[in-house]
Structures are given as structure tokens and as C-alpha cells.
Design a protein around this motif. Structure first.
Motif: not given
Lengths: 280, 280, 280, 280
Positions: A185-189, A196-203, A222-227
């Protein structure tokens, strides 16, 4: 009386619930909780049952396996509340790690954290405070295979049933992703699929959104594509800098991750193609 | 193939789910949705099943009644999606009435509004726009019994299964509350149990709360004490006047009431003493 | 005593608030509400002041224009609460249109809807019920220029200050977007930037998100890329179909759009490059 | 360039903002943030300004005091971001204490926790891990005065500007409440004014509410009646036991308390009779 959790995934057809409950009735079980879902899109059926049974869980294993075969599906059977063996991986950011260890200590999470693994040595004192062994596996392009091997050895040694990426900033190998599919399990910010990808808060700041979020998901190749398992959000305003969004977001991240881990540990999360079924 | 909804409330004991699913399997039914809850406090068990059945629902009525007797409980059996006959009562405030009639027209609510009843004539044009008959029953101390009799006659004539108090500012008689227990839903403009009684938004403003809410509940003889079905909230600030709270609150009220009505109409709300079980 | 709203956008520098409040003090004004924001990224400063003034607003126009010139910015000056002339455009979906017209009638929105424009004739009865003229402008590739000309004529005739796209499914011409930049608000039925383009609820369902949302934004020539004014979200589960998401989403859409329109009408929304500043 | 925060509370009258900004302009200050609120009910005016100033804050102290006298109000003047000296009090429950200490360490809260005080010795390891001195003051009816004296001495010694009751289960003396009025923050584990008094989660469970919450408020001599600073909520269902509500509620409690402490420390919370003004 011991209590068991039974999680089933199989092709949908009439009579499944009756079959499963029949098996439990035959063994003197009493259902205390039950949820099901039949997906009209994928034609699959999902069921989670919690039940009190008079004897040992082991007496159920053979009939449950036979039923799974009959239903052409899979059934996980486990003791209710059994803490699952877990490795937490983190890099240098501490909020998710701190929270998971705190919640474990308070008995809020049905996990047994057997090891904290990091590509840095920064977070060691936190693990030590909570009495969990900490392994620093340096990571660099040169020693990629070596690092992976060390990690795999820890997985073996500890009998890890779950790996939680609590802001771990390296990509796991396809082999490990494959081997532990549905158990990482991953936490994506960010509020996926946005940013997706780097620096999501800046985006998020640059796009001027009014709400930010975090996403806990299973790790696939697939990065950032999991369930997706769980998401949550918080309101922000034009006045918040990207750094403010990060501070606000950290609180969202840790509670989203904690919920996802808890539901997974309780056998409530079943994978359904690109999505999850979460049986509350 | 027709689809049915079966809602069960009975004392908890082993084997209930197996019995109910067995009855459905015997009649060739296929369960598409199922939720259950056993309350450890009250010892009662609640179950809602949605199923496709090959024949007529009428073939199920006798066996279902027999099963209910065996389980010493009650089972409601109805066609899935059947609009239930509903009377909406309102005084002069229009937001809840407008919303319910709009949602009914759009096919979002499984209700058939057979009459709008009011103690004023103000809201007649809204009912007429949506093609629903409107009855003005003047209400005053002098003609209390008369007004109640008129209302009861409408209940009889229309075969009302549900009365929705969509900001109706008079108290219903104990007789009507008793007769339609569990079939009268009220929207209260506060986050109960806070701010019972009159002028809740003014009370909320005076207390300086940072969040306001609304509560949909079944009507019992104890004012504002009926079983809560649904609540929702909205953030407010020191800058909002009591009038602002009212404006913000109206949007909360209408969506809380709409959800409560929808869940009730779908057989998802079961009374459990002073509380409800809402099976999503 | 009349009340005015003054909205300022200019390059940041010391002394701005003092200058503006000085002007108001000189004219006997009393500030009742004030918010400001200086954006460190863009170096721009934003201010909204609401004030009671003893005389006519017209006495302020020349000094306000002079101040705007001095500050090298723009200042909008208007009577507080003045309903702004608004055209609502919609296609066949009624929830946003119904809600805006209802809220206008209840005095909840400071807009004066002078016309409803649609590329279909479906929604005419709703406009008529609320007493608003309805113009059906058929739209097709063949008569694109003709349709645009008709729309522009209505903009001229009605003196429209705001166009609200309340689920209008055609793209406006670059000329109109340019001409009314910052005065056209669209509701997008997703939590932007997720799920741009067509069928966002289907996209959301396929991705398995646990929260859906809606976004009100200014319309620019880049589709779905305009400055975001407001967003809101609602929780969903694996059990919701794409059609369920749409039903749940409609309630989010209408309240997000209503808030955006209200804040815009009150002079609270200032554009700041690709983002907005919303002064509550 | 140093940055200051100025928080003003005074009777409302024309020209206040102009006076304050004039003072800042005279000293070469540049306002970076400003919020104000005039309460029509109480006739009081509240203002918070953040500004960069060229010289020392001390040069502002005399003119600011003079202005406060002229306005017949109070002005707090402090360095922006200065950590305020804080005592945290807790009994045996650790979630709020752990979170505040963690957030302080991460630089997320502008507080300097000089001491943790408890009527038990249970939480000492947590304080020690975060490097904060811990004082155990046993509390019982017999030694009430003695315990109070010890606490007051710690307040003196540490120069405490703020006391945070992070689930401290004893009542403070009226003297201390009076002496530090507006500088003691408590977290109450219910959505006040619902469920005052003991065992609020049990009360919430018994009433069958669908949403639970927590409330941070200033402590006054009237228990649970102090001015509310912040509240937040979480959805619950019939399936949650009172113990579940407590677990869910703890997460709400800690974030509500953390926000209240942060806003207080930043000078954003002003008392307004029975309510607060929170300038974001």
C-alpha cells in the motif's frame, strides 16, 4: 469463542451466499457481520463475513478451500483481529510513519510492524521509541540490485504479509510488485488521478484548486495507477502557499493511509480489476 | 426478471441469513445486494436483501410471512424501486418541498407524491407546477380536531405510506404519530441534539458554533426525540449572521431530507429502539 | 445609508490599504467588511472593501478612478447587493438551472436573470415558471455563426454582465470568451483537473475514485483550463454505478455553481493569472 | 526585515483601519495580511494585521499603546511566528499530547512547550522522547490546594502564555481560569453543545447520531461553556460501537485541538463575549 474473517472473490452466480452461510451453519458458526457486492461490470462477486465459531479455525480450512474451488474463486480465511506482519518503508518524512506506529501501539491497527526500512537513517529514533527494529538500506543506482536483495531478505525473514510505503520515495522493482501484488500500500500526496508525479502540492498550488487530497492505493508496476483504496480531502484557499498545502496535506495523508491499512488488515479491501471493493 | 427488496428485523440468533437466502434460492432468486447488522446492545438483527426472482413477488408472500413468524420478527417485502405513496406537508418555507418535487420529477426518488398538504396557501403554485394536488388545511386552536380529521381523511384516500414534514411548523397529534410510527419523517433545522426547540439558527449563532447542521428523523410523540435517520453539516464562521446560517442551513436541510426519504423509500432504514439502522 | 463594494487588483506596494481607506474616510465612509491578499508569487495585491457611505456612490467614481490610475490597477465600484444582469445558458439538463432560478427567487443570489438561452427547447417550462424569458437558439455546425450572432445580440440587448453556463454543452466562440473574460462561469462535472473532457462520471467510475466532485471556473479559450472559483466533493463507494455518481454529482454541481455565482456577484472573486483570489 | 502581528479589539467606529494602517505606514511598514470583522450584535471591531517593518518591534510599542488608548480597546503586538510559551496538561490519554509535541517538533505549531503537567505519571516517556520536561502533580481532594499551588508555580517559572488541556480530566480552579482567561484551551470530545459532561461518545452512541465531533474552546469557570474556537466532525454509522466512536473521535480531537492552538498562537483568535472571532 473464536471469531473468523472470511473474504471471498469469485465469479457471480446464484446461491453463493447460501453456500457460504451453509458451510458456517454446518460448523456451528454465528455470523456477526457480513457485506457483499456483485459488480455488474466485471461479473465478479465479493463477500466478507465475520463469524463466531465454536471450534478451531483449522477445522474450516479444508471445507473453505473446497468451496473456493467449487466457486472458482479465492477465499481468505483468518482469525478476526489477528495482527498482520507488516513492514513500513519511509524515506525522511516522518508524519505517516509516526502515526502508524502510534496507532499500532494504541491498539488501533491490526498490524504487527516487524521492521521499519528506510533508504536513510533519519527516522531511526522514531522506530526505536516505538520499539520496532529499523533497517537502513542505502539506495543508489549502483547498488539497486543489492538494495532490492536486502529488502527481499527482510520480507522473507519477517514473513511480511504487508508492505506500507509511508512516504517512501523510491520505486520498488517490478518483481517485488508482482510478488506482493495486492499487499503493498502506498500513500500518494495528491487526489489521484490529479497531479501525478513529482511535487503534487506545487502542482495543486499552481492550478489554483480549492480542495487538496491524498490517495492510498495498492502498488502496481504502473506508477500512481494502482487500485485506489481510500481518499480524503481538505479545503484550501488562494492564501495557502505550496508549503501550507504540504502541511495541511500531511494530516490528510496520515489519516488516509491509516484507514487504508486498517481496512486492508481487517480483510475489507478486495481488488476488482483496476478498482477496489471496500466492505465497511 | 422482477427484483424484490426484503427488509427483516428480528431477535438475533444463528442461521438467520442462511434461512433467508435458502428461501430465495428455493424460489430461484439471485441476490444482487445484501447488508446486515446485529446489534450487540439490543440483541436485534437487521437484514436487507435485494434479489432478482423468476416469478411473481406474490409467490413469496406466504413463505416470507411464515419465515417472519419463525424468526419472531417482521419482514417487509416489496418490488424494488416501487414508488411509495407519499404526502408532503409544509408551511410557508419552500426549499424542501421544491427539492423533493424536483427530485421526484427527475426520477431520483422512489416516491409518488400524491398530495401536498399545508396550513397555508402560499406554496400552492409550486405543487401545481409539479402537477401535484395541493390541499390547504387551515390550522388553529379552534379547529384542531377538524384539521386533524381532514388530514386523516387524505391519508386514507391517498393510501399514504409515508408523510414527509418538509418544514411543517405544526405538531401532529399523538394518534397520527402512533398510527404511522416509523412512516413520518421530519427535517429539523439543527444538528440534533443541539438546539432543540425554536429558532435553532439563532441559538447556533448565539453559542458561536463553527459548524451547523440538519437532522432528518422519524417523528415520535416526543418532539425532536425521534430516531435519527441522517444528518449533515456545513462550516460557518463568526462573520455569518443568524440569517446567513439559515440560508446556508437550508441547503443542508434539503439534502439531508432528500437522502432520508430516498433511503426510507428503498427500505434501507430500520428502527432499532431509539436509533436507526441504515443499510447503505 | 447606501453601502458600496470596492474590489481592487493592482501591483503590490506599501501603503495601498491606507490609501484606499483614506479615500473612504475622506468621504465619510465606514468600512463594514474588508479582506485583502498579496500574492508573493505574482506580486499582485487584491482588496475587497464593503463600506457605508453618507452620499451617493457617484461621488466616489472619479476619485476611485484616479486612485486606480495611481495604483496602476483596476477598481470595480458598485452598490452593495446590486443584482447583476445575468444570462443563464443550459442544454437539456435541468438541475443547475432550476436551482439558480429558485435561489434567485428566494433572494439568495444577487443576480437578475434577464434571459435563459438554450440550444434546445426542453427547459422552457422551468424558465416560464420562474418568469424569465427563454430563447431557443438552435445550434449546429451549419449555423454556428448565426447562433453566435443571436447570442451576442441577446448579450447586447440585456446588458449582460455575467453569463452562467449551467450545463451548456456547446463551446462558446473565442470572441465571446475574450470579450467577456472573467464574466463567464461554467460548471464542470468533475473535480478538475481530474477527468477533463467528456463523460467525467464514467471516467471517475472506471478509475475507482472514492470521492467525486464538481468545479466552477471562469471560461477561457482553453477548455476546462479556466481559473477555478469553487470546488466541492462527495464520498462515493465501489457500489455506485456511473449513473449513481451522476445523480450524486448533480447535487454537488448545483451547490458549487450557486456559490461561485454568489461570490462573483458580490465582487469576491478576483482573477490572478491562472488562479482566482476569493475574498470571503 | 522583521514581521509583526497586531491584533486589535475595540468598539466599532469609522476610521479604525485607516488609523492603524496610518501608524504602520508612518513606521515604513508593509502589510502582508489583514483581516477585520465588525460585529453588528456587540458593536465591537476586530482586526489582525501582519506587516513587515524596517526597524525593531520595540519602536512600535509606545505608539501602539497610545492608539489602543485612543480606540478604547486592546492591541496585542508580537513578532510574527514567535513561539509562545506553552504548558500542556494531560491525564492518561495520549493522542492529543503526542500530536501537539510531534507538530511542535516539525515546526508546524508556533508554540514552545516548556512543560508537560499531568495528574498521572503515565505519559512521561512521550514527553521525554520529545525532550520536554514532565511534572507529575498528583491530584486528589485532600491536596487540591497543594496541587493548584504547584501548578501556579510552574506557570510562574515557565512564564506560560498558554495552557493547553490535552484531555486533562480535572477541573482547574476559578482563580487560574480567571487569571489566564483567554489563554487556556481545552478539547472537548463532543460536538458542543451536544453531549456535555461525562462519556460523550457513549451519549452520542445512545442517541444514534450519524456524525460525531470535537470542540476546542477557551476555558471559563462554566464547564463546557467557554468560547468555541474550532470544531470538526466525522461521519459514523449504526455499526459503530461507543468504543469505535472514541477511536474515530480521537483523530478529530487531535486535529481540532492542533488547529485551535495554531490559530491562537498566531493571534488569529479574539474573544467576543460568548463567542470567538477567528481571522484566518
Amino acid at each position: 469463542m473464536p471469531s473468523i474473517v472470511l473474504s471471498l472473490s469469485c465469479p457471480d452466480r446464484p446461491g453463493i451466499v447460501h453456500s457460504v452461510t451453509g458451510l458456517l451453519v454446518d460448523h456451528g458458526g454465528n455470523i456477526t457481520e457480513s457485506q457483499q457486492y456483485g459488480d455488474p461490470d466485471t461479473g465478479r462477486f465479493f463477500l466478507r463475513i465475520e463469524a463466531d465459531i465454536p471450534g478451531s479455525i483449522d477445522e474450516l480450512r479444508v471445507p473453505v478451500d473446497e468451496l473456493a474451488a467449487t466457486l472458482e474463486g479465492t477465499i481468505d480465511l483468518t482469525e478476526s483481529g489477528r495482527p498482520i506482519k507488516t513492514i513500513i518503508m519511509a524515506s525522511t518524512t516522518s508524519h505517516c510513519l509516526t502515526d502508524l506506529l502510534y496507532l499500532q501501539r494504541m491498539g488501533r491497527l491490526a498490524i504487527d510492524v516487524t521492521r521499519v526500512v528506510s533508504n536513510h537513517d533519519t527516522l531511526r529514533p522514531i522506530a526505536e521509541f516505538y520499539g520496532v527494529p529499523y533497517t537502513h538500506i542505502p539506495f543508489s543506482k549502483d547498488r539497486r540490485d543489492e538494495a532490492e536483495a536486502e529488502l527481499l531478505q527482510i520480507v522473507e525473514e519477517t514473513g511480511a504479509e504487508l508492505i506500507v510505503l509511508a512516504r517512501y520515495m523510491q520505486v520498488l522493482s517490478p518483481e517485488l510488485c508482482e510478488r506482493m501484488a495486492g499487499s503493498i500500500i502506498n500513500i500518494h500526496h495528491s487526489f489521484l488521478p490529479s497531479f501525478k508525479g513529482a511535487r503534487p502540492y506545487q502542482q495543486a498550488h499552481d492550478r489554483g484548486v480549492k480542495i487538496i487530497g491524498a490517495t492510498a492505493h495498492y502498488v502496481t508496476q504502473d506508477l500512481d495507477e494502482g487500485q485506489i483504496i481510500e481518499q480524503d480531502v481538505e479545503r484550501v484557499t488562494h492564501g495557502h502557499t505550496a508549503a501550507d498545502l504540504q502541511a495541511i496535506g500531511e494530516d490528510v495523508e496520515r489519516r488516509v493511509l491509516a484507514r487504508a491499512v486498517q481496512w486492508h488488515a481487517e480483510g475489507r479491501v478486495l481488488r476488482n480489476g483496476e478498482r477496489t471493493v471496500v466492505l465497511p
